[in-house]
Design an enzyme around this catalytic site. Structure first.
Site, PDB file in Angstrom:
ATOM      1  N   GLU C  70       0.803  -1.236   0.000  1.00 46.65           N
ATOM      2  CA  GLU C  70       0.000   0.000   0.000  1.00 46.65           C
ATOM      3  C   GLU C  70       0.825   1.270   0.000  1.00 46.65           C
ATOM      4  O   GLU C  70       0.480   2.218  -0.685  1.00 46.65           O
ATOM      5  CB  GLU C  70      -0.950   0.041   1.209  1.00 46.65           C
ATOM      6  CG  GLU C  70      -2.197  -0.820   1.074  1.00 46.65           C
ATOM      7  CD  GLU C  70      -1.941  -2.268   1.432  1.00 46.65           C
ATOM      8  OE1 GLU C  70      -0.784  -2.605   1.755  1.00 46.65           O
ATOM      9  OE2 GLU C  70      -2.895  -3.058   1.393  1.00 46.65           O
ATOM     10  N   HIS C 139     -11.070  -5.175  10.246  1.00 43.51           N
ATOM     11  CA  HIS C 139     -11.645  -5.099   8.901  1.00 43.51           C
ATOM     12  C   HIS C 139     -13.047  -4.503   8.931  1.00 43.51           C
ATOM     13  O   HIS C 139     -13.835  -4.756   8.038  1.00 43.51           O
ATOM     14  CB  HIS C 139     -11.723  -6.494   8.258  1.00 43.51           C
ATOM     15  CG  HIS C 139     -10.389  -7.091   7.918  1.00 43.51           C
ATOM     16  ND1 HIS C 139      -9.523  -7.539   8.865  1.00 43.51           N
ATOM     17  CD2 HIS C 139      -9.790  -7.301   6.716  1.00 43.51           C
ATOM     18  CE1 HIS C 139      -8.434  -8.014   8.285  1.00 43.51           C
ATOM     19  NE2 HIS C 139      -8.565  -7.888   6.981  1.00 43.51           N
TER      20      HIS C 139
END
Lengths: 354, 325, 335
Positions: C70, C139
């Site tokens: 990322e 998440h």
């Protein structure tokens, strides 16, 4: 209760309808609460419907592969001795409530390379009716009258070029609009037809009626552009309105009762302007078609069948023309503000000129 | 490809400009006229200049917190740069960025960066643009030895390798990551790390502008030819402390004296040119004088320039904002 | 008008904008899926299927699967945006912002300002967010307050398919960095979505419902829960307005204050954590600008200040329910 309707269940917030898969019981089978009755599929899930009541499965109303709306009756449970007449009564009662939801069909038609959206209702032997909405509106403007008019005939409400779900494009003159619609009519209503239009759509309907001659069984005009000066302030206000408050103000000019302008109307008008190319197209129409719509009106009126001329008594967008049938309590949108009355008058006009 | 005589002369001028610029920034900082911190590039000039001379106007660089040298080498004007460091409205960034954020996109200078390791991913992006838009441009990421151990650097090497991006990673190893020596901080070999990603890599003497130029030229050709990234591990010298408030006590006086006497890339270039009969001493002295004059003007102009208007506090946060800030 | 899912609406927006502008590229983990394998290409079309079909239409030069990296690829998106591309970069779960926050917070968000207005960063960072899928603490977060807090970013949180399409098209056309957050539980929700291309502006709240007794400000998935609450309340004779801000930055403060003033009774339903969360921001705004019109304290309906739990019974208790929203409205109405 001797007869119970089994209805399409609602699974989750957004389910509006379900498709019947297989029936797990046959007509004549006894049913107890909790028994698995049928399989139903939605966009997201497939599941089994369990019986909530008890009795004999007397009638299946929706077959495998068919779809029913949430809440619609799909089968009837009853005692063995309930009569067919009793079953009929429950079935039709439920169906009426269901059937009123109506069947509007959307389709596309080509108009000189532009794809236009058409919302149709009804069918039958009668000459079809074609409805043309006004500037910055769309086919849904006719929603309160369309089905009432669809008895024994098809009623097609078009989204004009650059409006609603129709493609953006085409020139911004009355002539160009008439050309487009005429091409669409070749597919949609190739023979005899009735024409009705509102505001800008009225002017286009008049031009078309003049061109099409004998094909046009009847013409109805609601506050048409060209028989009175268009309030440019309304057009400019609408074109400039980029947020809720200014749009609400702009729309309030359209109706007799400003409190009738709902948040939903405001949202939908803003959303319509935000379709790619829509605002530019509206501006072009305001500067062209609506700049001098009276040009050629005399000649068109002479060539077209004598129109039913309806006007809201409190119209602040186009002042009522002399000789128009006034609709009390309505502004520029009588087909929305006084729908029942307008529908009745239109219907009578259609029936008088089959 | 080697630097021509003309090229060497241009290199000399650019390096001298950087040196003089940094000396003046140092002076302004010592006098309390620089609002924030400065991180001086003096001693490393041959790297910025050697690399940027191998680039074209369409190529881009991203820099570090120690960015004045890269900015000048890439074509940023010293006047606005000095004004920016002094926090004036006439600065490269209108006084809104300061030393660590000097940028000039029109010159392909995508900004000095206050975050160690901030540059390499951005350079991958610039390279991705070049590749996608088919411009043939190359992106250079300058990083210090300290950034080499930042996760972003490792990730950028991998990404550049798998996507065969036209990027050159220039690791300027001045031996010190702030006050920590790079020998202590870095395991293994930087060149081997790059080769571990399947990338071309070499170690370069950063005190020789000619060598830096040659190595970069090859790397740029590789990138432009579609053959992907290169890493250059360039050894250089940092003359001042990490920043203007650093007493630099972790380096001995003997070391620093040795740097100035024996490992000054400007002296080396001067010697190379005069002893190689590539330039007269007088000509180089003339360059020195011109540069000094230009910089004196820049400082004077910057000192006299106005600070930004109060209203600019809230401007240019967005291109367009549909609401209240 | 056709009914489409939230997912399909986003997919359409991507197709239409990528077709319209060759500078728009999409990158992220498994946005196609299957790269380097010997089976089907575009196997996933995105972890949640949002980018299906784009690879086939626009090719691997514009639809790029990334490694799990990322900080490099979000940073690359920022660098690419500075230099002529208009990247749409996806992180699979907003919770992963931890490994690439610098690229968003210190780089993309600040270029324009730091560089004196002489740069623009037209990138869109898309990410899924929110609880309800039993995906547990790492998440399931709703981190829009984090981004809203950072000057230079725009933050978009659509609640319906129609809004999702128009807001994403607007985000791609916007020249500033936009964080576009998609609630993972909304992907299958359907609604009317026009086929044509259109925009929904930032900084304009949607008036979902009008009612004079109370105002509910709700965002993302809380909008549907507010609607369910409003329905129940209507049965009790309480008519609530529902305002969906759609974007937290810019925020349509005017509409929120207008409706707060109209009813004088406000409930804010928000899935983000209660400390320094979105509800607190809205409550402070109303308290300052509509104080005189308030007839009751502003009530916030948020999760407790805990990580998101795993077991369904706990997660359901964590997420603000329609009933808790309705309850809060009853309390402000009775106050």
């Amino acid at each position: 209760m001797r007869v119970q309707a089994v209805t399409m269940p609602k699974w989750g917030m957004t389910m509006t309808e379900g498709k019947v898969g297989a029936w797990l019981k046959a007509v004549g089978d006894p049913v107890a609460p909790g028994d698995e009755l049928l399989e139903v599929e939605t966009e997201k899930i497939a599941n089994v419907v369990e019986a909530q009541g008890s009795g004999i499965l007397r009638r299946i109303l929706v077959q495998p592969g068919q779809t029913a709306a949430v809440g619609a009756p799909i089968a009837l449970l009853a005692d063995a001795d309930a009569t067919e007449a009793e079953l009929d009564a429950v079935a039709s009662e439920a169906a009426v409530a269901e059937g009123a939801a109506g069947a509007l069909r959307e389709s596309r038609v080509d108009a000189r390379g532009l794809s236009l959206n058409v919302v149709s209702a009804g069918s039958g032997e009668g000459a079809p009716l074609v409805l043309l909405h006004g500037w910055a509106s769309d086919a849904s403007a006719w929603m309160f009258v369309q089905e009432a008019l669809a008895e024994g005939r098809a009623v097609h409400a078009l989204d004009l070029p650059s409006h609603g779900a129709s493609e953006v494009g085409g020139d911004a003159s009355i002539e160009a609009l008439a050309d487009s619609i005429e091409t669409a009519l070749a597919k949609l209503a190739p023979g005899r037809l009735h024409l009705a239009g509102h505001s800008l759509g009225g002017r286009v309907a008049l031009r078309l009626a003049a061109r099409l001659g004998d094909r046009v069984a009847s013409l109805a005009l609601i506050a048409p552009a060209g028989l009175g000066a268009v309030n440019r302030g309304f057009l400019d206000g609408f074109l400039l309105a980029d947020r809720r408050k200014p749009m609400k103000e702009a729309l309030s000019l359209l109706v007799a009762d400003p409190s009738a302008v709902s948040s939903d109307m405001v949202e939908r008008s803003l959303a319509a302007k935000r379709m790619d190319g829509a605002t530019q197209a509206l501006r072009a129409l305001a500067d062209d078609a609506l700049a001098a719509p009276e040009a050629g009106v005399e000649a068109d009126l002479a060539a077209a069948p004598a129109p039913l001329l309806l006007w809201g008594a409190e119209d602040r967008v186009i002042p009522p023309a002399p000789g128009a049938t006034m609709i009390e309590g309505a502004g520029h949108m009588p087909h929305m503000e006084r729908a029942a009355e307008v529908a009745a008058r239109l219907k009578a006009h259609l029936e008088a000129h089959p | 490809m080697q630097l021509s005589r003309d090229g060497l002369l241009r290199a000399y001028r650019a390096m001298r400009t950087i040196r003089e610029f940094e000396l003046r920034v140092h002076a302004e900082a010592q006098a309390g006229r620089v609002p924030g911190s400065t991180h001086l590039y003096a001693g490393q000039e041959a790297v910025a200049v050697g690399v940027c001379m191998a680039l074209g106007d369409g190529d881009t660089i991203v820099s570090t917190h120690r960015g004045h040298g890269h900015s000048i080498a890439k074509g940023c004007e010293v006047g606005p740069m000095m004004a920016e460091i002094l926090g004036r409205a006439t600065g490269t960034c209108k006084g809104k960025g300061g030393s660590m954020h000097i940028a000039d996109l029109s010159k392909g200078m995508l900004g000095a960066n206050g975050i160690v390791g901030g540059g390499p991913p951005l350079a991958c992006g610039a390279a991705l643009s070049a590749k996608t838009l088919g411009t043939g441009a190359v992106a250079v990421a300058f990083s210090g030895d300290g950034a080499v151990n930042q996760g972003t650097t490792a990730e950028s090497l991998n990404l550049a390798a798998i996507w065969r991006l036209p990027v050159v990673f220039v690791i300027e190893d001045n031996g010190w990551g702030e006050a920590t020596s790079s020998k202590f901080a870095t395991a293994g070999s930087i060149v081997e790390r790059a080769r571990g990603y399947g990338m071309a890599a070499e170690r370069v003497d950063g005190l020789s502008v000619g060598e830096v130029f040659e190595a970069t030229t090859q790397a740029v050709a590789r990138a432009r030819g579609g053959d992907g990234p290169t890493l250059l591990h360039v050894d250089t010298e940092r003359f001042f402390g990490h920043f203007n408030g650093d007493t630099d006590s972790y380096r001995s006086d003997a070391l620093k004296a040795d740097q100035r006497a024996n490992r000054d890339c400007l002296i080396r270039l001067r010697t190379l040119m005069t002893e190689g009969a590539l330039a007269e001493v007088g000509a180089l002295d003339a360059v020195d004088a011109e540069v000094a004059a230009t910089l004196d003007e820049a400082v004077e102009a910057a000192r006299g320039a106005p600070p930004p208007e109060a209203t600019t506090l809230t401007t240019d946060v967005y291109v367009r904002y549909e609401g209240r800030l | 008008m056709p009914q489409k899912s939230f997912r399909a609406a986003l997919n359409e927006a991507l197709h239409q904008e990528m077709a319209a502008d060759p500078r728009v590229i999409l990158m992220g983990e498994d946005v196609t899926g299957g790269v380097g394998g010997d089976g089907a290409a575009d196997a996933w079309g995105g972890a949640f299927g949002v980018s299906k079909g784009l690879l086939g239409r626009f090719g691997p030069g514009r639809v790029l699967d990334t490694p799990i990296t990322e900080s490099a690829f979000v940073g690359a998106a920022a660098g690419a945006a500075l230099t002529g591309l208009r990247p749409v970069v996806e992180i699979m779960f907003v919770d992963f912002i931890g490994v690439c926050l610098d690229q968003v917070m210190n780089q993309a968000a600040k270029f324009r300002y730091m560089f004196g207005g002489r740069a623009r960063t037209p990138m869109v960072l898309r990410a899924t967010f929110g609880g309800g899928a039993r995906s547990a603490s790492q998440h399931s977060q709703a981190l829009y307050p984090l981004f809203t807090h950072i000057p230079g970013l725009k933050v978009v949180v659509p609640s319906s398919p129609a809004d999702a399409k128009g807001l994403l098209i607007n985000a791609i056309r916007d020249d500033d960095p936009v964080v576009f957050l998609e609630h993972k539980m909304l992907y299958d929700e359907t609604g009317e979505v026009p086929d044509k291309s259109y925009t929904v502006p930032f900084g304009e709240a949607r008036v979902v419902r009008e009612g004079g007794d109370a105002t509910i400000v709700a965002l993302g998935r809380m909008v549907q829960r507010a609607e369910a609450a409003a329905k129940v309340l209507a049965g009790e004779g309480i008519q609530a307005s529902i305002i969906d801000p759609r974007t937290t930055a810019p925020l349509d403060a005017d509409t929120i204050v207008e409706f707060a003033e109209e009813t004088g009774r406000v409930v804010v339903a928000d899935e983000s954590s209660p400390r320094c969360g979105f509800a607190a921001d809205v409550a402070a705004l109303i308290a300052e600008e509509a104080f005189g019109a308030l007839k009751a304290p502003i009530l916030k309906v948020t999760p407790p200040h805990t990580p998101v739990p795993y077991a369904p019974v706990l997660e359901e208790a964590y997420l603000p329910s329609a009933e808790r929203i309705a309850d809060a409205v009853r309390r402000v109405v009775r106050a």
